[in-house]
Design a protein around this motif. Structure first.
Motif, PDB file in Angstrom:
ATOM      1  N   ALA A  22      55.455 -17.806   8.478  1.00 31.89           N
ATOM      2  CA  ALA A  22      54.763 -16.525   8.368  1.00 31.89           C
ATOM      3  C   ALA A  22      55.457 -15.444   9.193  1.00 31.89           C
ATOM      4  CB  ALA A  22      53.309 -16.682   8.813  1.00 31.89           C
ATOM      5  N   MET A  23      55.928 -15.797  10.390  1.00 29.97           N
ATOM      6  CA  MET A  23      56.635 -14.832  11.232  1.00 29.97           C
ATOM      7  C   MET A  23      57.946 -14.401  10.576  1.00 29.97           C
ATOM      8  SD  MET A  23      55.159 -13.804  14.010  1.00 29.97           S
ATOM      9  CE  MET A  23      56.596 -13.203  14.894  1.00 29.97           C
ATOM     10  N   LEU A  26      57.119 -12.005   7.820  1.00 27.98           N
ATOM     11  CA  LEU A  26      56.685 -10.741   8.404  1.00 27.98           C
ATOM     12  C   LEU A  26      57.869  -9.919   8.898  1.00 27.98           C
ATOM     13  CD1 LEU A  26      54.512  -8.811   9.464  1.00 27.98           C
ATOM     14  CD2 LEU A  26      54.341 -10.236  11.518  1.00 27.98           C
ATOM     15  N   SER A  29      60.160  -8.740   5.917  1.00 26.66           N
ATOM     16  CA  SER A  29      59.483  -7.703   5.131  1.00 26.66           C
ATOM     17  C   SER A  29      59.376  -6.405   5.917  1.00 26.66           C
ATOM     18  CB  SER A  29      58.092  -8.180   4.719  1.00 26.66           C
ATOM     19  OG  SER A  29      58.157  -9.358   3.952  1.00 26.66           O
ATOM     20  N   LEU A  30      59.027  -6.515   7.200  1.00 29.31           N
ATOM     21  CA  LEU A  30      58.893  -5.319   8.028  1.00 29.31           C
ATOM     22  C   LEU A  30      60.238  -4.632   8.208  1.00 29.31           C
ATOM     23  CD1 LEU A  30      57.023  -3.568   9.754  1.00 29.31           C
ATOM     24  CD2 LEU A  30      57.498  -5.088  11.692  1.00 29.31           C
ATOM     25  N   SER A 102      45.431  -5.978   9.455  1.00 29.05           N
ATOM     26  CA  SER A 102      46.524  -6.035   8.481  1.00 29.05           C
ATOM     27  C   SER A 102      46.424  -4.897   7.478  1.00 29.05           C
ATOM     28  CB  SER A 102      46.495  -7.390   7.759  1.00 29.05           C
ATOM     29  OG  SER A 102      46.615  -8.465   8.666  1.00 29.05           O
ATOM     30  N   ILE A 362      53.997  -7.770   4.120  1.00 28.99           N
ATOM     31  CA  ILE A 362      53.698  -7.522   5.529  1.00 28.99           C
ATOM     32  C   ILE A 362      52.223  -7.764   5.809  1.00 28.99           C
ATOM     33  CG2 ILE A 362      53.468  -5.692   7.272  1.00 28.99           C
ATOM     34  CD1 ILE A 362      56.049  -4.475   6.099  1.00 28.99           C
ATOM     35  N   ALA A 365      51.422 -11.598   5.503  1.00 26.24           N
ATOM     36  CA  ALA A 365      52.072 -12.370   6.562  1.00 26.24           C
ATOM     37  C   ALA A 365      51.445 -12.076   7.916  1.00 26.24           C
ATOM     38  CB  ALA A 365      53.569 -12.055   6.591  1.00 26.24           C
ATOM     39  N   LEU A 366      51.175 -10.799   8.211  1.00 24.62           N
ATOM     40  CA  LEU A 366      50.556 -10.447   9.486  1.00 24.62           C
ATOM     41  C   LEU A 366      49.171 -11.061   9.605  1.00 24.62           C
ATOM     42  CD1 LEU A 366      50.486  -8.862  12.127  1.00 24.62           C
ATOM     43  CD2 LEU A 366      49.669  -6.869  10.837  1.00 24.62           C
TER      44      LEU A 366
END
Length: 401
Positions: A22-23, A26, A29-30, A102, A362, A365-366
């Protein structure tokens, strides 16, 4: 050799693995979204002055209403005394916080000037704007969620202060999600959205989204195994929770059906054309209704609703379907050119850009990162001591020397 027993599977290696994935999603994507926004600005979105709200706004609506739905479910035991829902109350409150944060991050990135809103919105005090009050009410909602979670974390389930905070949070949820609904429902120039019952529709569909997310993540927390779950949670998952899920699904389908019939038979062409030439000509939208909503509803009406696999599948399908519904709802209200009407030969076309998809990734995932951290460190499966089951079998999921 000593064996560490984990009732919660996400407190072991599974949780760390999912957290790393997930990190990574994130950060990638970020990084991509920021690079595009800084370099190209809002031109990296496939929106325009004719269709200003796209997938990022739909993503925000999905998270904001899912958060509100979770807050309303948490109110069942914490405000109205339905004690059988205590096993999911703490997880509901934390998930409501995770979804709302989120959604706010996605909305902030969609605005273009991410930090300007921090002082422009509160200092300008545009009190006649529904969007101003949406920000104010959701900010209050966020504060009440944190306050309520701190009470539960401290073991104050039935204290007077906890009840008062719970009531305040319940009212805050109603105001926030109701105001969000009015942002759409008061737009008479957008006939597809214009509806005084929009707040009720948002409440119902928000709870439907919330139950789907809650069912899916609760089973994930226990490794998709009821043997790890406390007896009180097993009783809830084979009792009132799937019935609540089915009831909310039924009401969601009823609302969509009523809106569709009204739209198709409306003498307002700006409503009729959206249903006939946009929504019902989309295979994705039809699949979301039939496979993502109607099929789970039929299955949950049967005796199969108490099976864990059926609940997981239904929750997964409903979560995807509700995201699709939010996207088509947001875009559908804009495909007829504003102030020009249906005499324009074609509807406005829209396909989300890669940047817009990255904002959606984002958000998810966040939310997942925050949720996993909560499961690991905050004991989201906690409940009042009198409901704790000390006899439920625990399976070892981690062994250390």
């Amino acid at each position: 050799m000593t064996t560490q027993l984990h009732k919660n599977a996400l407190q072991g290696p599974l949780g760390w693995g999912l957290l790393v994935v997930a990190m990574a999603v994130l950060l990638v994507s970020l990084g991509y979204a920021l690079s595009q926004i800084i370099t190209n600005g809002h031109t990296s979105f496939n929106t325009s002055s004719a269709l200003p709200w796209g997938q990022p706004i739909a993503t925000y609506v999905f998270f904001a209403l899912g958060s509100s739905g979770l807050g309303l479910i948490a109110s069942l035991p914490l405000v109205f005394g339905f004690k059988q829902y205590y096993p999911i109350a703490k997880r509901c409150v934390f998930l409501a916080f995770a979804l709302l944060i989120s959604g706010m991050i996605v909305l902030a990135l969609e605005l273009g000037h991410v930090f300007r809103m921090l002082w422009v919105i509160p200092l300008n005090l545009q009190v006649q704007s529904a969007m101003f009050w949406m920000g104010a009410f959701y900010a209050l909602d966020l504060l009440f969620l944190l306050w309520k979670f701190s009470k539960l974390q401290g073991g104050h389930w039935d204290s007077k202060t906890a009840k008062q905070v719970g009531i305040a949070s319940f009212i805050g949820v109603l105001l926030a999600s109701g105001n969000l609904a009015l942002i759409f429902g008061m737009m008479s120039m957008r006939p597809f959205w214009f509806d005084p019952l929009m707040p009720v529709y948002f409440y119902v569909t928000g709870i439907t989204t919330a139950v789907a997310i809650l069912v899916l993540l609760t089973y994930l927390a226990y490794g998709f195994s009821r043997e790890r779950m406390p007896a009180a949670l097993i009783a809830l998952s084979t009792g009132s929770l799937p019935k609540l899920f089915a009831a909310c699904l039924g009401m969601t389908l009823l609302f969509i059906t009523a809106r569709a019939i009204t739209g198709l038979y409306s003498n307002n062409p700006e409503i009729n054309v959206v249903w006939a030439d946009y929504l019902f000509k989309s295979g994705v939208y039809i699949a979301a209704l039939l496979i993502g909503l109607l099929l789970p509803f039929i299955v949950l009406l049967s005796k199969l609703r108490n099976k864990m696999s059926i609940q997981i599948l239904a929750a997964f399908l409903v979560m995807i379907a509700m995201f699709v519904e939010r996207l088509y709802f947001v875009v559908g209200g804009q495909v007829v050119p504003l102030f020009k009407g249906t005499w324009i030969p074609d509807l406005i076309s829209y396909i989300p850009s890669a940047t817009e998809w990255s904002l959606t990734f984002i958000g998810f995932a966040l939310c997942f990162v925050i949720y996993l951290l909560g499961e690991k460190f905050l004991n989201l499966g906690d409940m009042p001591n009198k409901m704790l089951d000390h006899t439920t079998a625990r399976k070892p999921i981690e062994t250390t020397a």
